[in-house]
Design a protein around this motif. Sequence first.
Motif, short mmCIF file in Angstrom:
data_model
loop_
_atom_site.label_atom_id
_atom_site.label_comp_id
_atom_site.label_asym_id
_atom_site.label_seq_id
_atom_site.Cartn_x
_atom_site.Cartn_y
_atom_site.Cartn_z
N ALA A 64 0.84 -1.21 0.00
CA ALA A 64 0.00 0.00 0.00
C ALA A 64 0.87 1.25 0.00
CB ALA A 64 -0.95 -0.01 1.19
N HIS A 65 1.97 1.22 0.77
CA HIS A 65 2.91 2.35 0.76
C HIS A 65 3.45 2.57 -0.64
CE1 HIS A 65 3.85 3.63 4.95
NE2 HIS A 65 3.36 2.45 5.27
N LEU A 66 3.91 1.50 -1.27
CA LEU A 66 4.46 1.61 -2.63
C LEU A 66 3.43 2.21 -3.59
CD1 LEU A 66 6.28 -1.82 -2.96
CD2 LEU A 66 7.37 0.42 -2.92
N THR A 67 2.23 1.69 -3.52
CA THR A 67 1.18 2.11 -4.45
C THR A 67 0.77 3.56 -4.22
OG1 THR A 67 0.36 -0.15 -4.53
CG2 THR A 67 -1.14 1.58 -5.29
N GLU A 68 0.54 3.94 -2.97
CA GLU A 68 0.05 5.30 -2.74
C GLU A 68 1.07 6.35 -3.13
OE1 GLU A 68 0.80 5.63 2.11
OE2 GLU A 68 -1.20 5.21 1.34
N TYR A 69 2.36 6.05 -2.97
CA TYR A 69 3.37 7.03 -3.38
C TYR A 69 3.70 6.95 -4.88
CZ TYR A 69 3.71 9.09 1.11
OH TYR A 69 3.39 9.79 2.24
N GLY A 70 3.47 5.81 -5.49
CA GLY A 70 3.56 5.72 -6.95
C GLY A 70 2.48 6.57 -7.61
N VAL A 71 1.28 6.50 -7.06
CA VAL A 71 0.16 7.32 -7.56
C VAL A 71 0.46 8.81 -7.31
CG1 VAL A 71 -2.29 7.89 -7.25
CG2 VAL A 71 -1.56 5.50 -7.35
N LEU A 72 0.96 9.12 -6.12
CA LEU A 72 1.28 10.53 -5.82
C LEU A 72 2.31 11.07 -6.80
CD1 LEU A 72 1.06 13.06 -4.04
CD2 LEU A 72 2.85 12.08 -2.58
N ALA A 73 3.35 10.31 -7.07
CA ALA A 73 4.38 10.76 -8.01
C ALA A 73 3.80 10.99 -9.41
CB ALA A 73 5.52 9.75 -8.07
N THR A 74 2.93 10.09 -9.84
CA THR A 74 2.30 10.23 -11.15
C THR A 74 1.43 11.48 -11.21
OG1 THR A 74 2.33 7.84 -11.39
CG2 THR A 74 0.90 9.05 -12.87
N LEU A 75 0.67 11.72 -10.16
CA LEU A 75 -0.18 12.92 -10.12
C LEU A 75 0.67 14.19 -10.08
CD1 LEU A 75 -2.97 11.75 -7.64
CD2 LEU A 75 -3.20 12.12 -10.12
N LEU A 76 1.78 14.15 -9.35
CA LEU A 76 2.68 15.31 -9.30
C LEU A 76 3.31 15.56 -10.67
CD1 LEU A 76 4.39 14.72 -5.85
CD2 LEU A 76 3.05 16.74 -6.50
N LEU A 77 3.72 14.50 -11.36
CA LEU A 77 4.27 14.68 -12.71
C LEU A 77 3.26 15.37 -13.62
CD1 LEU A 77 6.10 11.33 -13.49
CD2 LEU A 77 7.10 13.60 -13.48
N ARG A 78 2.04 14.95 -13.51
CA ARG A 78 0.96 15.54 -14.32
C ARG A 78 0.77 17.02 -13.95
NH1 ARG A 78 -4.62 15.79 -13.26
NH2 ARG A 78 -5.87 15.91 -15.14
N ALA A 79 0.86 17.32 -12.67
CA ALA A 79 0.67 18.70 -12.23
C ALA A 79 1.84 19.60 -12.63
CB ALA A 79 0.48 18.74 -10.71
N PHE A 80 3.05 19.04 -12.63
CA PHE A 80 4.23 19.81 -13.01
C PHE A 80 4.49 19.76 -14.51
CE2 PHE A 80 5.95 18.81 -8.57
CZ PHE A 80 5.75 20.10 -8.10
N ARG A 81 3.48 19.52 -15.30
CA ARG A 81 3.60 19.27 -16.73
C ARG A 81 4.28 20.39 -17.50
NH1 ARG A 81 -0.47 21.90 -15.52
NH2 ARG A 81 -1.65 23.24 -16.90
N GLN A 82 4.27 21.62 -16.99
CA GLN A 82 4.84 22.74 -17.74
C GLN A 82 6.32 22.94 -17.48
OE1 GLN A 82 2.14 25.92 -16.75
NE2 GLN A 82 0.87 25.48 -18.53
#
Length: 156
Positions: A64-82
């Motif tokens: 669960a730790h691995l998954t929740e931070y994998g999702v967080l990193a993906t969402l952050l990448l999307r947010a930092f898209r510019q």
Amino acid sequence: MKLRSLLKYWLPVLVWMIFIFIGSGDLLSAEHTSRFIGPFLRWFAPGITDATVASIQFIVRKCAHLTEYGVLATLLLRAFRQLPLTRVFGITFVVAAVFAALDEFHQSFVASRTGSPWDVIIDCIGALAGLVLYGFMIRRKRSTFKIRYSTFDIRH
């Protein structure tokens, strides 16, 4: 238009961080999650030992730790898209790692939880896995686009 863009890209990050923060409280402590995992395992395998249940619960919680931070990193990448792609991976990893450390610090104040530097490492590995997976997806999408459209030359 700027507010819509802000909400579109940063609201999912904020919601996910709140989800992680709530989960790091008493609600998703080992004591509470064992109420679900244990009975399920005993239903699935009636002869299972307590030690096996504890081991499986440990593995599920770390995944669960691995998954929740994998999702967080993906969402952050999307947010930092510019940001430039060369910088966005590093910035995303640092933000996820700092949030993981703060999350474990928060857990150290919850009676049913303990803050662990090992969990921060697991969270960082999860964030790194999310970054790598996202990188593979970008690379694959670009190569698929090149293959799909390279055979269509408008000069013919």
